[in-house]
Scaffold this motif. Structure first.
Motif, PDB file in Angstrom:
ATOM      1  N   GLY A 160       1.096  -1.454  -0.057  1.00  0.00           N
ATOM      2  CA  GLY A 160       0.023   0.196  -0.204  1.00  0.00           C
ATOM      3  C   GLY A 160       0.720   1.271   0.144  1.00  0.00           C
ATOM      4  N   PRO A 161       0.693   2.311   0.491  1.00  0.00           N
ATOM      5  CA  PRO A 161       1.003   3.268   0.194  1.00  0.00           C
ATOM      6  C   PRO A 161       2.792   3.866   1.650  1.00  0.00           C
ATOM      7  N   VAL A 162       3.830   3.658   0.977  1.00  0.00           N
ATOM      8  CA  VAL A 162       4.733   3.594   1.206  1.00  0.00           C
ATOM      9  C   VAL A 162       5.290   4.990   0.855  1.00  0.00           C
ATOM     10  N   PHE A 163       6.355   5.838   2.402  1.00  0.00           N
ATOM     11  CA  PHE A 163       6.810   6.804   2.066  1.00  0.00           C
ATOM     12  C   PHE A 163       8.063   6.645   2.057  1.00  0.00           C
ATOM     13  N   SER A 164       9.242   7.344   1.241  1.00  0.00           N
ATOM     14  CA  SER A 164      10.787   7.408   0.615  1.00  0.00           C
ATOM     15  C   SER A 164      11.178   8.851   0.966  1.00  0.00           C
TER      16      SER A 164
END
Length: 496
Positions: free
Chosen positions: A220-224
């Protein structure tokens, strides 16, 4: 002490017992080292000799294992027979064939322990968003979608992020101050026109961090988060995180940066947490790209771009479900019923301490004492996707939140059946708080699509059985004659 007991040993780390070592010398070394609390995990590396055969050394380790209070790992050059290996394993002593493998195994144990400690940390409380601001941000995203937009940039993106407390540094401000990606750039103040003098005296950012969010097929949503290397030679630092980020997780991200010692951590933690909250609350956000400009004492957002869509993948970690919060008048007091949060640990400890031993026995089906941090963490740090705990809280005269009661429901993986239980402060019994919480957990489970709500109580717990019966549960016998069960079919309309 080692020199007196083991005169042939060579001191230091590692401690070398020498060619003349006997099996009992290994036990002596463990005992003497254990008296010094700075001693860590004991690594025993053994090469078999006539004076110290493998089997006898292994028995010496087993006999003295209790002294290695931080753990004992062993390496036997040349190996050992199956019976001896099994005996060591049965006592929890890992065995490896080389020191390198022993060290790698120990590193994994350290990582595992640190991971568990991080999971069990009690996060600081999240900033309380203003409901009107959240509603406005959600409405803005939906209006943009209705107008056929799939991306928010410029002032539109800035407006949405400002609702979550983020400071936006406009492109005009940056251009005026001559700011670029270099850490020696000098952004100008947003409050006034910028002259060359202003630009020269403006604070310089310590680092600029590129932040992206993408919708991963698996997670699902992933920050980098990408930051340039501090020395200009190493590879850029890139870290990943799954929303929702709480301050504890955000702190882990910040402290792993080489720039962490140059900044005040709180503004960076607040900015990361606010970004996470925006993504969690506005489900239309499927991607973002922006720059976090980190100064010594504050953080601003530069050039945000938000990608929006009607739907996105579900979050890998369910965020705090604020929609179940409710404030109401009860028994002459103003109480709040809401999902439990990790920061409720101290109040939950006080709730348990306020219950009589008999009430605790009826709730937990046996005599219980106090709960330690790990037990309380399991009660307050829950997976909102599979479990719900609703608490009733009231503000004390000192402004502190006090927990009056809790109702908990845990569903099976298929969401077929959920088991629930209620606990009320002993001094609040008889005031229908249990019924209030039970009605709300029934409403929650039914809205979630759970088919059955079940529970159990000791047969002598007449108050709980009466509560279940009055709430609409069917009382049923169980295999244990001292325990009764109750169940409710949530698919059927409930008779009021």
């Amino acid at each position: 002490a080692l020199q007196q007991a083991l005169p042939h040993a060579v001191g230091g780390n590692p401690l070398q017992l020498g060619d003349n070592a006997r099996p009992e010398h290994f036990g002596t070394a463990l005992k003497l080292l254990a008296e010094h609390r700075s001693t860590g995990t004991a690594f025993v590396v053994h090469a078999s000799t006539h004076g110290a055969p493998v089997g006898e050394v292994a028995q010496a380790l087993i006999a003295n294992q209790r002294f290695a209070y931080r753990g004992l790992l062993a390496c036997f050059f040349g190996g050992l027979d199956a019976a001896t290996r099994d005996a060591l394993h049965a006592q929890g002593i890992p065995v490896h064939t080389t020191p390198q493998r022993l060290a790698r195994a120990f590193a994994r144990l350290v990582d595992y322990r640190m991971g568990r400690e991080l999971l069990m940390q009690t996060p600081e409380g999240l900033p309380a968003e203003v409901p009107d601001a959240i509603d406005a941000a959600q409405a803005q995203a939906r209006a943009a979608l209705a107008a056929g937009e799939r991306e928010l940039t410029g002032e539109a993106a800035a407006d949405l992020l400002r609702r979550f407390g983020l400071a936006i540094e406009t492109a005009q401000t940056a251009d005026t101050a001559g700011v670029d990606k270099r850490s020696d750039a000098a952004p100008a103040s947003r409050e006034s026109d910028c002259t060359e003098t202003d630009a020269a005296s403006a604070p310089k950012p310590v680092v600029e961090i590129a932040v992206e969010l993408h919708d991963d097929d698996n997670f699902g949503p992933v920050f980098s988060f990408t930051a340039p290397s501090a020395d200009g030679v190493s590879e850029p630092l890139r870290l990943y995180g799954l929303p929702p980020l709480n301050p504890t997780l955000a702190r882990d991200i910040v402290t792993r940066s080489p720039y962490a010692r140059l900044i005040a951590p709180e503004p960076a933690l607040a900015a990361l947490t606010a970004l996470s909250q925006a993504v969690c609350e506005v489900r239309e956000i499927v991607g973002l790209a922006l720059t976090l400009r980190v100064y010594r004492d504050h953080v601003t957002v530069v050039a945000p771009t938000l990608s929006i869509a009607p739907t996105r993948s579900r979050l890998a970690i369910m965020p705090y479900p604020r929609r179940f919060e409710e404030t109401l008048d009860w028994q002459g007091a103003r109480i709040t019923v809401r999902p439990i949060r990790p920061e409720d640990e101290a109040a939950h400890h006080d709730l348990v301490e306020a219950m009589t031993p008999e009430d605790l026995r009826l709730r937990f089906f046996g005599a219980v004492g106090s709960f330690d941090h790990s037990q309380l963490a399991r009660m307050t740090q829950i997976d909102y996707d599979r479990e719900m705990a609703l608490i009733a809280t009231v503000q004390s005269d000192e402004g502190l939140s006090r927990t009056l009661g809790v109702v908990r429901a845990v569903a099976d993986p298929d969401n077929e059946t959920a088991e629930f239980a209620v606990a009320i402060r002993s001094d609040q019994k008889g005031r229908r708080l249990g019924r209030l919480l039970t009605d709300r957990i029934i409403r929650y489970a039914r809205a979630r699509g759970t088919h059955w709500l079940v529970g159990e109580a000791l047969r002598e717990n007449t108050a709980m059985i009466a509560l279940a019966r009055s709430s609409g549960f069917t009382i049923t016998p169980t295999e244990d004659p001292s325990v009764v069960g109750f169940r409710m079919a949530l698919d059927e309309p409930r008779a009021d």
